[in-house]
Design a protein around this motif. Structure first.
Motif, PDB file in Angstrom:
ATOM      1  N   MET A   1       0.844  -1.200   0.000  1.00 18.44           N
ATOM      2  CA  MET A   1       0.000   0.000   0.000  1.00 18.44           C
ATOM      3  C   MET A   1       0.877   1.247   0.000  1.00 18.44           C
ATOM      4  N   CYS A   2       0.569   2.200  -0.874  1.00 16.03           N
ATOM      5  CA  CYS A   2       1.319   3.447  -0.914  1.00 16.03           C
ATOM      6  C   CYS A   2       0.703   4.455   0.050  1.00 16.03           C
ATOM      7  N   ARG A   3       1.542   5.262   0.696  1.00 16.96           N
ATOM      8  CA  ARG A   3       1.069   6.173   1.737  1.00 16.96           C
ATOM      9  C   ARG A   3       1.311   7.638   1.396  1.00 16.96           C
ATOM     10  N   PHE A   4       0.453   8.496   1.964  1.00 14.24           N
ATOM     11  CA  PHE A   4       0.642   9.944   1.848  1.00 14.24           C
ATOM     12  C   PHE A   4       0.963  10.451   3.247  1.00 14.24           C
ATOM     13  N   ILE A   5       2.010  11.282   3.344  1.00  9.13           N
ATOM     14  CA  ILE A   5       2.521  11.733   4.634  1.00  9.13           C
ATOM     15  C   ILE A   5       2.216  13.211   4.917  1.00  9.13           C
ATOM     16  N   PRO A   6       2.014  13.649   6.275  1.00  8.75           N
ATOM     17  CA  PRO A   6       1.901  15.071   6.543  1.00  8.75           C
ATOM     18  C   PRO A   6       3.176  15.894   6.593  1.00  8.75           C
ATOM     19  N   GLU A  74     -16.800   2.636 -19.397  1.00  7.08           N
ATOM     20  CA  GLU A  74     -15.631   2.423 -18.537  1.00  7.08           C
ATOM     21  C   GLU A  74     -15.845   3.114 -17.188  1.00  7.08           C
ATOM     22  N   THR A  75     -15.731   2.332 -16.129  1.00 10.36           N
ATOM     23  CA  THR A  75     -16.013   2.826 -14.787  1.00 10.36           C
ATOM     24  C   THR A  75     -14.922   2.361 -13.825  1.00 10.36           C
ATOM     25  N   ILE A  76     -14.506   3.245 -12.932  1.00 11.61           N
ATOM     26  CA  ILE A  76     -13.534   2.906 -11.906  1.00 11.61           C
ATOM     27  C   ILE A  76     -14.205   3.069 -10.549  1.00 11.61           C
ATOM     28  N   VAL A  77     -14.325   1.948  -9.833  1.00 14.15           N
ATOM     29  CA  VAL A  77     -14.953   1.945  -8.513  1.00 14.15           C
ATOM     30  C   VAL A  77     -13.868   1.833  -7.454  1.00 14.15           C
ATOM     31  N   ILE A  78     -13.945   2.696  -6.450  1.00 18.60           N
ATOM     32  CA  ILE A  78     -12.938   2.710  -5.394  1.00 18.60           C
ATOM     33  C   ILE A  78     -13.604   2.499  -4.040  1.00 18.60           C
ATOM     34  N   ASP A  79     -13.211   1.455  -3.334  1.00 22.63           N
ATOM     35  CA  ASP A  79     -13.664   1.243  -1.966  1.00 22.63           C
ATOM     36  C   ASP A  79     -12.989   2.290  -1.083  1.00 22.63           C
ATOM     37  N   ALA A  80     -13.753   2.946  -0.237  1.00 17.01           N
ATOM     38  CA  ALA A  80     -13.207   4.018   0.589  1.00 17.01           C
ATOM     39  C   ALA A  80     -13.660   3.861   2.031  1.00 17.01           C
ATOM     40  N   SER A  81     -12.733   4.096   2.954  1.00 14.92           N
ATOM     41  CA  SER A  81     -13.059   3.958   4.370  1.00 14.92           C
ATOM     42  C   SER A  81     -12.087   4.774   5.211  1.00 14.92           C
ATOM     43  N   PHE A  82     -12.419   4.913   6.481  1.00 18.78           N
ATOM     44  CA  PHE A  82     -11.532   5.532   7.460  1.00 18.78           C
ATOM     45  C   PHE A  82     -11.037   4.459   8.420  1.00 18.78           C
ATOM     46  N   ASP A  83      -9.824   4.686   8.963  1.00 19.27           N
ATOM     47  CA  ASP A  83      -9.212   3.736   9.890  1.00 19.27           C
ATOM     48  C   ASP A  83      -8.525   4.525  10.999  1.00 19.27           C
ATOM     49  N   ASN A  84      -8.724   4.123  12.238  1.00 19.47           N
ATOM     50  CA  ASN A  84      -8.126   4.822  13.376  1.00 19.47           C
ATOM     51  C   ASN A  84      -6.778   4.252  13.789  1.00 19.47           C
ATOM     52  N   THR A  85      -6.232   3.309  13.011  1.00 13.96           N
ATOM     53  CA  THR A  85      -5.002   2.634  13.432  1.00 13.96           C
ATOM     54  C   THR A  85      -3.822   2.902  12.510  1.00 13.96           C
ATOM     55  N   LEU A  86      -3.895   3.931  11.688  1.00 17.29           N
ATOM     56  CA  LEU A  86      -2.810   4.206  10.737  1.00 17.29           C
ATOM     57  C   LEU A  86      -1.611   4.868  11.386  1.00 17.29           C
ATOM     58  N   GLY A  87      -1.745   5.360  12.612  1.00 19.79           N
ATOM     59  CA  GLY A  87      -0.635   6.020  13.283  1.00 19.79           C
ATOM     60  C   GLY A  87      -0.654   7.516  13.049  1.00 19.79           C
ATOM     61  N   SER A  88       0.305   8.192  13.649  1.00 17.14           N
ATOM     62  CA  SER A  88       0.300   9.656  13.636  1.00 17.14           C
ATOM     63  C   SER A  88       1.032  10.251  12.456  1.00 17.14           C
ATOM     64  N   THR A  89       1.670   9.438  11.611  1.00 14.26           N
ATOM     65  CA  THR A  89       2.461   9.992  10.503  1.00 14.26           C
ATOM     66  C   THR A  89       1.941   9.603   9.126  1.00 14.26           C
ATOM     67  N   THR A  90       0.767   9.017   9.064  1.00 11.55           N
ATOM     68  CA  THR A  90       0.193   8.626   7.784  1.00 11.55           C
ATOM     69  C   THR A  90      -1.209   9.192   7.639  1.00 11.55           C
ATOM     70  N   LEU A  91      -1.444   9.897   6.544  1.00 15.58           N
ATOM     71  CA  LEU A  91      -2.757  10.472   6.285  1.00 15.58           C
ATOM     72  C   LEU A  91      -3.676   9.493   5.565  1.00 15.58           C
ATOM     73  N   GLY A  92      -3.110   8.693   4.688  1.00 12.31           N
ATOM     74  CA  GLY A  92      -3.932   7.764   3.942  1.00 12.31           C
ATOM     75  C   GLY A  92      -3.090   6.792   3.151  1.00 12.31           C
ATOM     76  N   GLY A  93      -3.738   5.781   2.612  1.00  8.16           N
ATOM     77  CA  GLY A  93      -3.052   4.803   1.786  1.00  8.16           C
ATOM     78  C   GLY A  93      -4.007   4.227   0.762  1.00  8.16           C
ATOM     79  N   ALA A  94      -3.448   3.651  -0.290  1.00 10.94           N
ATOM     80  CA  ALA A  94      -4.294   3.081  -1.334  1.00 10.94           C
ATOM     81  C   ALA A  94      -3.568   1.957  -2.042  1.00 10.94           C
ATOM     82  N   SER A  95      -4.340   1.062  -2.635  1.00 12.36           N
ATOM     83  CA  SER A  95      -3.766  -0.026  -3.419  1.00 12.36           C
ATOM     84  C   SER A  95      -4.792  -0.516  -4.428  1.00 12.36           C
TER      85      SER A  95
END
Length: 330
Positions: A1-6, A74-95
């Motif tokens: 999973m790739c991550r985005f950082i603050p 052509e359609t791109i469907v993305i599952d999206a959710s929030f998670d409280n366990t990603l830690g304090s240095t990660t804003l989000g991730g995707a795969s």
């Protein structure tokens, strides 16, 4: 999973043009969200869910305007959710949901959305093309507005969503922290690379695909790897765009992003400052996606711009400066 950082920013003032009565441009690809949170959580939270959903849909609309379709529906469907366990240095991730071999016998695999686009067939049978998860910890101060007007203490949610969708679309390398590519299927001893991996070179112009695992890992932590695609090369002023390769491997950030120092204001660099806002897909990002096989959206003929009314407005623009940062991930 790739991550985005603050990361901290300065506010500046810029002039922006708004076009009135601009005719719609149908990019042809539909982007849809599948919100997978449980009731009263994340995107379904009673207090914040509506704001989060509106911001996510706004980001999907931006991507719809950036890419053109290769087949009807052509359609791109993305599952999206929030998670409280990603830690304090990660804003989000995707795969991506899956990898697909388009050429029999090849060790190159395409992420689902790109495999669909290249083949002209929905290989997932209507299921989602990828998933994106966002930090729901109360310690993260999000700005859910779509007006690019958050405070310097807030992280712009639309910007982070746009970044993570980029990973779902294939801005996603399969190089592992041991210098091997992904073993796929697991346990088979077969290592596969992605469309992204096919364009990565070291400073000497050698494809990382042709190196040993040890040599690849050295390159990926050398600060000296580049994108070799022709479209991106031309878009970047006939210079190979530099990729992120810190001396210590950063899981989810190394290799699958543009270099943070060279491209500090690019959507697909690995970190973001509080107050920073990017609500457009840059020409460079589009060019890299085109190198991988995507189709850029059609744009209006230049002559049609003259008939649209134009007004000049002033807006605050968050400029990125390096300091304490959060990571975005893949």
């Amino acid at each position: 999973m790739c991550r985005f950082i603050p990361r901290r920013v300065m506010q500046g003032t810029v002039a922006a043009f708004l076009l009135l009565a601009m005719p719609a441009v149908d990019a042809g690809i539909a982007f849809q969200a599948n919100y997978t949170d449980s009731a009263n959580e994340g995107f379904k939270d009673a207090s914040l869910g509506a704001q989060r959903t509106a911001a996510f849909e706004y980001a999907l609309d931006i991507w719809e305007g950036a890419l053109g379709n290769s087949y009807s529906g052509e359609t791109i469907v993305i599952d999206a959710s929030f998670d409280n366990t990603l830690g304090s240095t990660t804003l989000g991730g995707a795969s991506p949901t899956a990898l697909h071999q388009l050429d029999t016998g090849s060790s190159k695999y395409s992420v689902t959305a790109l495999a669909n686009h290249k083949s002209g067939v929905d290989k997932n049978g209507g299921a989602s093309e990828g998933s994106a998860v966002f930090n729901g910890d109360s310690a993260i101060s999000w700005y859910y507005g779509t007006d690019a007007n958050g405070q310097n203490t807030e992280y712009d949610f639309v910007t982070v969503v746009l970044h993570e969708i980029g990973h779902v679309l294939g801005f996603y390398g399969l190089l592992e922290n041991d210098g091997n590519y992904l073993e796929f299927p697991a346990g088979t001893g077969q290592y596969v690379h992605s469309d992204y991996d096919a364009f990565v070179q070291n400073g000497a112009g050698t494809s990382l695909l042709s190196l040993t695992p040890a040599e690849r890992l050295t390159a990926a932590t050398s600060g000296d790897i580049y994108w070799a695609g022709a479209e991106a090369f031309a878009t970047n002023g006939n210079v190979k765009p530099k990729l992120y390769a810190p001396t210590t491997w950063a899981q989810g950030s190394t290799y699958s992003h543009l270099d943070e120092t060279t491209f500090a204001n690019e959507l697909m660099s690995p970190s973001i400052s509080a107050g920073e806002t990017i609500h457009t897909i840059s020409d460079l990002t589009i060019a890299m996606l085109v190198d991988m096989g995507w189709t850029a959206a059609a744009v209006p003929e230049p002559g049609t711009l003259a008939i649209w009314g134009v007004i000049l407005v002033t807006s605050g623009l968050a400029r990125r400066r390096r300091s304490a940062t959060f990571a975005l991930s893949a």
